[in-house]
Design a protein around this motif. Structure first.
Motif, PDB file in Angstrom:
ATOM      1  N   SER A 196     -51.829 -59.770 -10.291  1.00 53.80           N
ATOM      2  CA  SER A 196     -52.353 -60.207  -8.992  1.00 53.80           C
ATOM      3  C   SER A 196     -53.871 -60.085  -9.009  1.00 53.80           C
ATOM      4  N   PHE A 197     -54.518 -60.748  -8.076  1.00 51.53           N
ATOM      5  CA  PHE A 197     -55.978 -60.683  -7.953  1.00 51.53           C
ATOM      6  C   PHE A 197     -56.350 -59.985  -6.661  1.00 51.53           C
ATOM      7  N   LYS A 198     -57.453 -59.286  -6.714  1.00 54.99           N
ATOM      8  CA  LYS A 198     -57.984 -58.629  -5.520  1.00 54.99           C
ATOM      9  C   LYS A 198     -59.409 -59.106  -5.350  1.00 54.99           C
ATOM     10  N   LEU A 199     -59.667 -59.737  -4.217  1.00 53.97           N
ATOM     11  CA  LEU A 199     -61.010 -60.245  -3.934  1.00 53.97           C
ATOM     12  C   LEU A 199     -61.659 -59.374  -2.862  1.00 53.97           C
ATOM     13  N   GLU A 200     -62.848 -58.883  -3.154  1.00 53.80           N
ATOM     14  CA  GLU A 200     -63.595 -58.103  -2.162  1.00 53.80           C
ATOM     15  C   GLU A 200     -65.039 -58.584  -2.126  1.00 53.80           C
TER      16      GLU A 200
ATOM     17  N   LEU B 230     -51.360 -64.676 -10.158  1.00 54.59           N
ATOM     18  CA  LEU B 230     -51.492 -65.043  -8.744  1.00 54.59           C
ATOM     19  C   LEU B 230     -52.961 -65.110  -8.316  1.00 54.59           C
ATOM     20  N   ALA B 231     -53.604 -66.221  -8.657  1.00 52.19           N
ATOM     21  CA  ALA B 231     -55.039 -66.361  -8.379  1.00 52.19           C
ATOM     22  C   ALA B 231     -55.323 -67.063  -7.047  1.00 52.19           C
ATOM     23  N   ALA B 232     -54.291 -67.562  -6.378  1.00 50.21           N
ATOM     24  CA  ALA B 232     -54.529 -68.250  -5.101  1.00 50.21           C
ATOM     25  C   ALA B 232     -55.098 -67.267  -4.082  1.00 50.21           C
ATOM     26  N   ALA B 233     -55.927 -67.779  -3.192  1.00 49.74           N
ATOM     27  CA  ALA B 233     -56.503 -66.952  -2.121  1.00 49.74           C
ATOM     28  C   ALA B 233     -55.613 -67.119  -0.894  1.00 49.74           C
ATOM     29  N   VAL B 234     -54.842 -66.074  -0.632  1.00 48.18           N
ATOM     30  CA  VAL B 234     -53.767 -66.194   0.355  1.00 48.18           C
ATOM     31  C   VAL B 234     -54.156 -65.501   1.653  1.00 48.18           C
ATOM     32  N   SER B 235     -53.949 -66.181   2.739  1.00 52.03           N
ATOM     33  CA  SER B 235     -54.292 -65.606   4.040  1.00 52.03           C
ATOM     34  C   SER B 235     -53.498 -64.329   4.300  1.00 52.03           C
TER      35      SER B 235
ATOM     36  N   PHE C  26     -61.108 -69.110   1.468  1.00 50.12           N
ATOM     37  CA  PHE C  26     -62.065 -69.579   0.480  1.00 50.12           C
ATOM     38  C   PHE C  26     -61.448 -69.635  -0.926  1.00 50.12           C
ATOM     39  N   SER C  27     -61.541 -70.731  -1.604  1.00 50.96           N
ATOM     40  CA  SER C  27     -61.240 -70.872  -3.041  1.00 50.96           C
ATOM     41  C   SER C  27     -61.324 -72.337  -3.438  1.00 50.96           C
ATOM     42  N   ALA C  28     -62.129 -72.606  -4.468  1.00 47.26           N
ATOM     43  CA  ALA C  28     -62.229 -73.986  -4.960  1.00 47.26           C
ATOM     44  C   ALA C  28     -61.082 -74.295  -5.920  1.00 47.26           C
ATOM     45  N   GLY C  29     -60.457 -73.214  -6.450  1.00 47.48           N
ATOM     46  CA  GLY C  29     -59.401 -73.404  -7.436  1.00 47.48           C
ATOM     47  C   GLY C  29     -59.920 -73.367  -8.869  1.00 47.48           C
ATOM     48  N   THR C  30     -61.167 -72.940  -9.039  1.00 45.58           N
ATOM     49  CA  THR C  30     -61.749 -72.900 -10.393  1.00 45.58           C
ATOM     50  C   THR C  30     -61.016 -71.893 -11.280  1.00 45.58           C
ATOM     51  N   ARG C  31     -60.827 -70.676 -10.758  1.00 45.54           N
ATOM     52  CA  ARG C  31     -60.173 -69.626 -11.546  1.00 45.54           C
ATOM     53  C   ARG C  31     -58.796 -70.098 -12.032  1.00 45.54           C
ATOM     54  N   GLY C  32     -58.006 -70.648 -11.119  1.00 46.23           N
ATOM     55  CA  GLY C  32     -56.642 -71.047 -11.466  1.00 46.23           C
ATOM     56  C   GLY C  32     -56.622 -72.202 -12.453  1.00 46.23           C
TER      57      GLY C  32
ATOM     58  N   GLY D  79     -59.557 -57.275 -10.364  1.00 45.08           N
ATOM     59  CA  GLY D  79     -60.488 -57.174  -9.244  1.00 45.08           C
ATOM     60  C   GLY D  79     -61.697 -58.049  -9.500  1.00 45.08           C
ATOM     61  N   ASN D  80     -62.076 -58.806  -8.483  1.00 50.36           N
ATOM     62  CA  ASN D  80     -63.324 -59.575  -8.607  1.00 50.36           C
ATOM     63  C   ASN D  80     -64.066 -59.527  -7.287  1.00 50.36           C
ATOM     64  N   ASP D  81     -65.399 -59.458  -7.372  1.00 50.50           N
ATOM     65  CA  ASP D  81     -66.161 -59.534  -6.132  1.00 50.50           C
ATOM     66  C   ASP D  81     -66.756 -60.931  -6.027  1.00 50.50           C
TER      67      ASP D  81
ATOM     68  N   HIS E 134     -69.962 -62.211  -7.969  1.00 53.57           N
ATOM     69  CA  HIS E 134     -70.092 -62.056  -9.425  1.00 53.57           C
ATOM     70  C   HIS E 134     -68.825 -62.484 -10.147  1.00 53.57           C
ATOM     71  N   ARG E 135     -67.917 -63.151  -9.450  1.00 55.52           N
ATOM     72  CA  ARG E 135     -66.573 -63.393 -10.002  1.00 55.52           C
ATOM     73  C   ARG E 135     -66.579 -64.278 -11.244  1.00 55.52           C
ATOM     74  N   LYS E 136     -67.629 -65.075 -11.409  1.00 51.28           N
ATOM     75  CA  LYS E 136     -67.635 -65.983 -12.562  1.00 51.28           C
ATOM     76  C   LYS E 136     -68.104 -65.305 -13.846  1.00 51.28           C
TER      77      LYS E 136
HETATM   78  C1  9Z3 Z   1     -59.004 -64.402  -6.404  1.00 48.38           C
HETATM   79  O1  9Z3 Z   1     -59.493 -63.314  -6.255  1.00 48.38           O
HETATM   80  C2  9Z3 Z   1     -59.661 -65.509  -7.222  1.00 48.38           C
HETATM   81  O2  9Z3 Z   1     -60.243 -64.978  -8.370  1.00 48.38           O
HETATM   82  C3  9Z3 Z   1     -60.726 -66.293  -6.406  1.00 48.38           C
HETATM   83  C4  9Z3 Z   1     -61.213 -67.443  -7.307  1.00 48.38           C
HETATM   84  C5  9Z3 Z   1     -60.109 -66.869  -5.133  1.00 48.38           C
HETATM   85  C6  9Z3 Z   1     -61.918 -65.425  -6.039  1.00 48.38           C
HETATM   86  P1  9Z3 Z   1     -62.331 -69.795  -7.165  1.00 48.38           P
HETATM   87  O3  9Z3 Z   1     -61.037 -70.491  -6.850  1.00 48.38           O
HETATM   88  O4  9Z3 Z   1     -62.165 -68.252  -6.682  1.00 48.38           O
HETATM   89  O5  9Z3 Z   1     -62.600 -69.772  -8.635  1.00 48.38           O
HETATM   90  O6  9Z3 Z   1     -63.466 -70.346  -6.359  1.00 48.38           O
HETATM   91  N1  9Z3 Z   1     -57.804 -64.702  -5.846  1.00 48.38           N
HETATM   92  C7  9Z3 Z   1     -57.020 -63.790  -5.013  1.00 48.38           C
HETATM   93  C8  9Z3 Z   1     -57.573 -63.699  -3.636  1.00 48.38           C
HETATM   94  C9  9Z3 Z   1     -56.627 -63.003  -2.685  1.00 48.38           C
HETATM   95  O7  9Z3 Z   1     -56.284 -63.567  -1.692  1.00 48.38           O
HETATM   96  N2  9Z3 Z   1     -56.229 -61.790  -2.996  1.00 48.38           N
HETATM   97  C10 9Z3 Z   1     -55.480 -60.971  -2.038  1.00 48.38           C
HETATM   98  C11 9Z3 Z   1     -56.373 -59.832  -1.659  1.00 48.38           C
HETATM   99  O8  9Z3 Z   1     -57.496 -59.726  -2.167  1.00 48.38           O
HETATM  100  C12 9Z3 Z   1     -54.252 -60.421  -2.680  1.00 48.38           C
HETATM  101  S1  9Z3 Z   1     -53.098 -61.697  -3.029  1.00 48.38           S
HETATM  102  O9  9Z3 Z   1     -55.979 -59.021  -0.812  1.00 48.38           O
END
Ligand code: 9Z3
Length: 369
Positions: free
Chosen positions: A238-242, A186-191, A66-72, A266-268, A271-273
């Motif tokens: 780096s970003f942490k998405l939970e 590193l805002a990409a959402a990586v598998s 999931f990610s639209a790329g808005t943050r980046g 960290g963003n949930d 509420h990430r926006k």
């Molecule tokens: C993020 O947490 C970004 O802020 C979002 C942005 C993907 C939430 P949008 O593109 O969303 O604005 O819709 N990015 C990192 C996500 C991620 O894969 N993090 C990994 C993790 O949480 C570490 S690299 O484990």
């Protein structure tokens, strides 16, 4: 590989093929970086959008993040505005700086163009921009044209997690000559999981056998070699998405402890926006760096109704020492209604804070940069 489901970064790059465009991409990045270095600009790598994991070599199906790329895309604009050069590495067709304002799904540009039927010169009608839309468009267009004229934005695309990993390593290694003048955002959402090439079916998986069972391997934790080998003193965010809020701070601290980089944001998901938390090692705390001339909407203490994740915690079966004293948390929060209407973007405050900290990182270099 003794255990085939645990790839180190080294074994990953030794066994998974690079994307065909890698060499050309690297040449473009090298040229861009040397031009920016000559002009004395700091350079930030912004990664954005989600990676895919193809299930077949002739790909019909894939797993997506999931990610639209808005943050980046939004963050890239604020970095450019602050005078940074930006390498924008994004998922193909995800949002991009400037054009994001006119996304086909939220604000299609055809909706604010008008046909001027009063003008019949050359038997063709003129096109006008709806007057109420002009001020915003002019602002975006002016910034876009200025960035193009200055040549401060370089764009790269990825689709799969494999493309992403190869590009990330190559771009980081190229940027390492900038040392502390380089930032990695590193805002990409990586598998976290992937299917190694050697295990992929060549053709479309057939459905005749009933349910589908796929065992995926874990994507190597590349932040570790990124910090230790690829980037030489760069400032890494780096970003942490939970989705479980109580995990946000412990997981951010655990990442800092494991990889030794400078900031985890960290963003949930929901509420990430309008709310994020910046977690730092306390050695890089705000008291050790100068104060900003104007402070953004910024709190140095966790909001009272949020967990602070203090102490040791078991994550992924490992007991992590995430003692509060070793880390500092700074919440950034903006009015949700302003975020929802697009009147205020939280990235403005995130970038403002990071610029201040990056500046201190550069100033604290042991030798002149
Ligand atoms: C993020 O947490 C970004 O802020 C979002 C942005 C993907 C939430 P949008 O593109 O969303 O604005 O819709 N990015 C990192 C996500 C991620 O894969 N993090 C990994 C993790 O949480 C570490 S690299 O484990």
């Amino acid at each position: 590989m003794s255990n085939p489901s645990v790839f180190s970064a080294e074994s990953y790059f030794a066994t998974q093929p690079p994307p065909p465009t890698l060499q050309t991409d690297v040449i473009g990045v090298r040229t861009f970086i040397s031009k920016q270095a000559e002009q004395g600009r700091k350079v930030v790598l912004v990664t954005s959008g989600g990676t895919t994991v193809p299930l077949e070599l002739n790909v019909v199906r894939f797993l997506d993040n999931f990610s639209a790329g808005t943050r980046g895309a939004t963050s890239a604009e604020y970095f450019l505005k602050a005078g940074y050069a930006v390498i924008f590495m994004h998922r193909q067709f995800s949002l991009q700086p400037f054009s994001r304002h006119y996304s086909h799904s939220t604000n299609p540009f055809l909706d604010f163009l008008e046909i001027d039927s009063t003008s019949s010169r050359n038997a063709t009608s003129e096109i006008n921009v709806t007057p109420s839309k002009r001020p915003d468009l002019l602002q975006v267009l002016t910034a876009y044209k200025a960035v193009h004229a200055e040549g401060t934005l370089h764009t790269l695309t990825f689709v799969t997690v494999n493309d992403y990993l190869w590009l990330l390593r190559a771009v980081s290694q190229e940027m390492s000559i900038l040392r502390r003048n380089a930032m990695y955002y590193l805002a990409a959402a990586v598998s976290d999981f992937f299917l190694p090439r050697q295990k992929m079916s060549e053709h479309k998986i057939q459905s005749g056998k009933g349910s589908l069972h796929i065992e995926m391997d874990q994507v190597p934790k590349v932040l570790k070699p990124m910090v230790a080998e690829w980037t030489r003193e760069g400032y890494i965010v780096s970003f942490k998405l939970e989705t479980d809020l109580s995990l946000l701070i412990p997981k951010a601290r655990q990442a800092l402890q494991r990889y030794g980089h400078q900031v985890v944001i960290g963003n949930d998901l929901h509420h990430r926006k309008h709310r994020v938390v910046l977690v730092y090692p306390s050695s890089l705390s705000p008291t050790s760096i100068s104060s900003p001339a104007s402070t953004p909407c910024f709190n140095h203490v966790p909001l009272s109704n949020l967990p602070d994740g203090t102490g040791s915690v078991e994550i992924d079966g490992i007991l992590a020492d995430t003692s509060a004293g070793q880390y500092t948390e700074s919440w950034i929060e903006i009015d949700p209604s302003l975020a929802a209407s697009g009147t205020k973007e939280i990235e403005e405050d995130i970038i403002s804070e990071l610029l201040r900290r990056h500046q201190s990182w550069v100033a604290a270099a042991p030798s002149a940069q």
